[in-house]
Design a protein around this motif. Structure first.
Motif, PDB file in Angstrom:
ATOM      1  N   LYS B   5       0.845  -1.212   0.000  1.00 17.81           N
ATOM      2  CA  LYS B   5       0.000   0.000   0.000  1.00 17.81           C
ATOM      3  C   LYS B   5       0.873   1.253   0.000  1.00 17.81           C
ATOM      4  O   LYS B   5       0.596   2.223  -0.706  1.00 17.81           O
ATOM      5  CB  LYS B   5      -0.942  -0.001   1.208  1.00 17.81           C
ATOM      6  CG  LYS B   5      -2.067  -1.017   1.087  1.00 17.81           C
ATOM      7  CD  LYS B   5      -2.942  -0.994   2.336  1.00 17.81           C
ATOM      8  CE  LYS B   5      -3.916  -2.162   2.317  1.00 17.81           C
ATOM      9  NZ  LYS B   5      -4.642  -2.284   3.580  1.00 17.81           N
ATOM     10  N   GLN B   6       1.919   1.206   0.820  1.00 18.98           N
ATOM     11  CA  GLN B   6       2.853   2.342   0.867  1.00 18.98           C
ATOM     12  C   GLN B   6       3.502   2.549  -0.515  1.00 18.98           C
ATOM     13  O   GLN B   6       3.596   3.666  -1.013  1.00 18.98           O
ATOM     14  CB  GLN B   6       3.933   2.051   1.932  1.00 18.98           C
ATOM     15  CG  GLN B   6       5.049   3.078   2.007  1.00 18.98           C
ATOM     16  CD  GLN B   6       4.642   4.365   2.723  1.00 18.98           C
ATOM     17  OE1 GLN B   6       3.581   4.418   3.346  1.00 18.98           O
ATOM     18  NE2 GLN B   6       5.460   5.392   2.598  1.00 18.98           N
ATOM     19  N   LYS B   9       1.055   4.075  -2.993  1.00 15.92           N
ATOM     20  CA  LYS B   9       0.851   5.521  -2.764  1.00 15.92           C
ATOM     21  C   LYS B   9       2.013   6.315  -3.352  1.00 15.92           C
ATOM     22  O   LYS B   9       1.816   7.352  -3.993  1.00 15.92           O
ATOM     23  CB  LYS B   9       0.713   5.813  -1.261  1.00 15.92           C
ATOM     24  CG  LYS B   9      -0.590   5.298  -0.674  1.00 15.92           C
ATOM     25  CD  LYS B   9      -0.608   5.470   0.847  1.00 15.92           C
ATOM     26  CE  LYS B   9      -1.804   4.767   1.458  1.00 15.92           C
ATOM     27  NZ  LYS B   9      -1.829   4.851   2.923  1.00 15.92           N
ATOM     28  N   GLU B  10       3.228   5.808  -3.148  1.00 13.01           N
ATOM     29  CA  GLU B  10       4.409   6.500  -3.697  1.00 13.01           C
ATOM     30  C   GLU B  10       4.378   6.504  -5.222  1.00 13.01           C
ATOM     31  O   GLU B  10       4.671   7.508  -5.865  1.00 13.01           O
ATOM     32  CB  GLU B  10       5.694   5.826  -3.194  1.00 13.01           C
ATOM     33  CG  GLU B  10       5.955   6.094  -1.719  1.00 13.01           C
ATOM     34  CD  GLU B  10       7.046   5.201  -1.126  1.00 13.01           C
ATOM     35  OE1 GLU B  10       7.645   4.414  -1.877  1.00 13.01           O
ATOM     36  OE2 GLU B  10       7.270   5.294   0.097  1.00 13.01           O
ATOM     37  N   ILE B  13       1.681   8.940  -6.599  1.00 14.24           N
ATOM     38  CA  ILE B  13       2.129  10.340  -6.527  1.00 14.24           C
ATOM     39  C   ILE B  13       3.167  10.638  -7.605  1.00 14.24           C
ATOM     40  O   ILE B  13       3.088  11.648  -8.305  1.00 14.24           O
ATOM     41  CB  ILE B  13       2.693  10.652  -5.121  1.00 14.24           C
ATOM     42  CG1 ILE B  13       1.551  10.699  -4.118  1.00 14.24           C
ATOM     43  CG2 ILE B  13       3.471  11.961  -5.114  1.00 14.24           C
ATOM     44  CD1 ILE B  13       1.982  10.766  -2.674  1.00 14.24           C
ATOM     45  N   VAL B  23       2.269  11.164   0.710  1.00 13.80           N
ATOM     46  CA  VAL B  23       1.835   9.790   1.007  1.00 13.80           C
ATOM     47  C   VAL B  23       0.891   9.772   2.208  1.00 13.80           C
ATOM     48  O   VAL B  23      -0.127   9.086   2.209  1.00 13.80           O
ATOM     49  CB  VAL B  23       3.080   8.896   1.270  1.00 13.80           C
ATOM     50  CG1 VAL B  23       2.668   7.563   1.886  1.00 13.80           C
ATOM     51  CG2 VAL B  23       3.847   8.664  -0.029  1.00 13.80           C
ATOM     52  N   ILE B  26      -2.888  10.303   1.654  1.00 14.14           N
ATOM     53  CA  ILE B  26      -3.730   9.314   0.961  1.00 14.14           C
ATOM     54  C   ILE B  26      -4.083   8.195   1.929  1.00 14.14           C
ATOM     55  O   ILE B  26      -3.233   7.396   2.330  1.00 14.14           O
ATOM     56  CB  ILE B  26      -3.005   8.716  -0.271  1.00 14.14           C
ATOM     57  CG1 ILE B  26      -2.516   9.827  -1.205  1.00 14.14           C
ATOM     58  CG2 ILE B  26      -3.938   7.764  -1.026  1.00 14.14           C
ATOM     59  CD1 ILE B  26      -1.712   9.318  -2.398  1.00 14.14           C
ATOM     60  N   ASP B  28      -5.882   4.654   3.108  1.00 21.38           N
ATOM     61  CA  ASP B  28      -6.008   3.367   2.404  1.00 21.38           C
ATOM     62  C   ASP B  28      -7.350   3.217   1.702  1.00 21.38           C
ATOM     63  O   ASP B  28      -7.441   2.581   0.648  1.00 21.38           O
ATOM     64  CB  ASP B  28      -5.848   2.200   3.403  1.00 21.38           C
ATOM     65  CG  ASP B  28      -4.419   2.091   3.921  1.00 21.38           C
ATOM     66  OD1 ASP B  28      -3.552   2.838   3.411  1.00 21.38           O
ATOM     67  OD2 ASP B  28      -4.187   1.272   4.827  1.00 21.38           O
ATOM     68  N   LEU B  32      -9.997   7.199  -5.045  1.00 19.76           N
ATOM     69  CA  LEU B  32      -8.953   7.759  -5.909  1.00 19.76           C
ATOM     70  C   LEU B  32      -9.550   8.695  -6.964  1.00 19.76           C
ATOM     71  O   LEU B  32      -8.941   9.688  -7.337  1.00 19.76           O
ATOM     72  CB  LEU B  32      -8.174   6.635  -6.594  1.00 19.76           C
ATOM     73  CG  LEU B  32      -7.401   5.694  -5.656  1.00 19.76           C
ATOM     74  CD1 LEU B  32      -6.661   4.638  -6.459  1.00 19.76           C
ATOM     75  CD2 LEU B  32      -6.405   6.479  -4.808  1.00 19.76           C
ATOM     76  N   LEU B  37      -9.080  11.732  -4.521  1.00 18.28           N
ATOM     77  CA  LEU B  37      -7.857  12.362  -5.042  1.00 18.28           C
ATOM     78  C   LEU B  37      -8.124  13.174  -6.306  1.00 18.28           C
ATOM     79  O   LEU B  37      -7.272  13.927  -6.751  1.00 18.28           O
ATOM     80  CB  LEU B  37      -6.824  11.280  -5.374  1.00 18.28           C
ATOM     81  CG  LEU B  37      -5.819  10.894  -4.306  1.00 18.28           C
ATOM     82  CD1 LEU B  37      -4.761   9.979  -4.903  1.00 18.28           C
ATOM     83  CD2 LEU B  37      -5.146  12.118  -3.706  1.00 18.28           C
ATOM     84  N   SER B  71      -9.736   2.428  -4.535  1.00 19.92           N
ATOM     85  CA  SER B  71      -8.877   2.962  -3.458  1.00 19.92           C
ATOM     86  C   SER B  71      -7.550   2.209  -3.468  1.00 19.92           C
ATOM     87  O   SER B  71      -7.397   1.207  -4.187  1.00 19.92           O
ATOM     88  CB  SER B  71      -9.563   2.769  -2.095  1.00 19.92           C
ATOM     89  OG  SER B  71      -9.647   1.382  -1.799  1.00 19.92           O
ATOM     90  N   VAL B  72      -6.619   2.666  -2.661  1.00 21.90           N
ATOM     91  CA  VAL B  72      -5.335   1.958  -2.525  1.00 21.90           C
ATOM     92  C   VAL B  72      -5.589   0.558  -1.976  1.00 21.90           C
ATOM     93  O   VAL B  72      -4.944  -0.421  -2.381  1.00 21.90           O
ATOM     94  CB  VAL B  72      -4.385   2.758  -1.612  1.00 21.90           C
ATOM     95  CG1 VAL B  72      -3.170   1.924  -1.217  1.00 21.90           C
ATOM     96  CG2 VAL B  72      -3.942   4.047  -2.304  1.00 21.90           C
TER      97      VAL B  72
END
Lengths: 197, 84
Positions: B5-6, B9-10, B13, B23, B26, B28, B32, B37, B71-72
């Motif tokens: 998930k991390q 997000k990176e 972006i 990060v 955003i 979880d 989006l 977002l 979503s993430v």
């Protein structure tokens, strides 16, 4: 009819510096165009996230038009812009990705007139627009085209000019033609204003 | 899963040029697209390319994207279940 029109305001972007009506309003020591645009975006507190998705030509046109359209209430303002390189800078970027994974976000900027759409979206303009490619700044065509739009009442004002970007080299000169203003809308004035920020 | 998930997000972006977003901003389960977002249709295409390029997942039916890219969280679940 031609002498009934005036240049209401104008802007330049050259050598990492932005001018509005001949007055320098922002300068940056950034080595590259992207950093210069990012610094200008922050300086003017633009708060428009889509700016960072734009290609360099659109960023240049967007930033040069910003001081002219920010407080402009006339929404029937046509856009007529010109340059030499077209969208070549972005075309090359797209070409380098062709054998791997082409980026849709890059591909959508492979036409020079996309920058006009970006300006129209930001400033909510539903007006006429056109983009032409010439070897160099061509005041004659811009002059005649702007006059024709105003004479035929297709627009109340016209934002015109030159926005060229290739290999980090950037040159923008934009101006608004309207029924009132400081300078006469003539070839002589356009040549003079283009040469000197 | 939380590492994925991390990472997502990176990547979102970086690849979607979300300069104004960090990060940490955003969540979880944040949407989006739409009011979340605020991603658009071109961003959706970029995410489809990212799935293929970085995780070896080809979307046979682009309509699937609507649920996958919600979503993430949903992206990570789909990638975990389908990655090459």
């Amino acid at each position: 009819m031609a002498n009934d029109y005036f240049i209401q305001a104008y802007s330049h972007i050259r050598n990492n510096q932005i001018w509005h009506n001949g007055e320098s309003i922002f300068t940056a020591d950034s080595a590259d165009f992207s950093s210069f645009m990012k610094a200008a975006y922050k300086h003017f507190a633009l708060d428009y996230g889509k700016f960072f998705k734009m290609d360099s030509l659109s960023k240049l046109a967007f930033m040069a038009s910003n001081p002219l359209l920010n407080d402009e209430p006339e929404k029937n303002t046509a856009l007529v812009m010109t340059n030499k390189a077209g969208s070549l800078d972005t075309d090359r970027k797209h070409q380098t990705t062709m054998n791997d994974y082409p980026s849709p976000a890059v591909f959508v900027y492979t036409l020079p007139n996309i920058c006009l759409g970006e300006i129209s979206i930001k400033h909510q303009l539903y007006s006429e627009n056109a983009f032409f490619v010439f070897d160099s700044f061509n005041p004659s065509t811009l002059h005649d085209y702007a006059n024709a739009l105003l004479d035929s009442k297709k627009a109340e004002k016209v934002l015109c000019g030159w926005v060229d970007f290739e290999h980090q080299k950037h040159d923008a000169f934009l101006y608004i033609v309207s029924k009132s203003g400081t300078f006469e809308h003539s070839l002589e004035t356009l040549n003079r204003l283009y040469q000197t920020p | 899963m939380s590492d994925l998930k991390q990472e997502l997000k990176e990547k979102i972006i970086e690849q979607l040029n979300l300069e104004d977003v960090s990060v940490a901003e955003i969540g979880d389960t944040d949407q989006l697209f739409g009011e979340g977002l605020g991603l658009d249709s071109i961003d959706a295409l970029e995410l489809i390319v990212m799935l293929d390029k970085d995780y070896g997942i080809k979307l046979a039916d682009p309509k699937e994207g609507r649920k996958i890219f919600e979503s993430v969280d949903t992206m990570a679940t789909y990638i975990e279940a389908n990655r090459a």
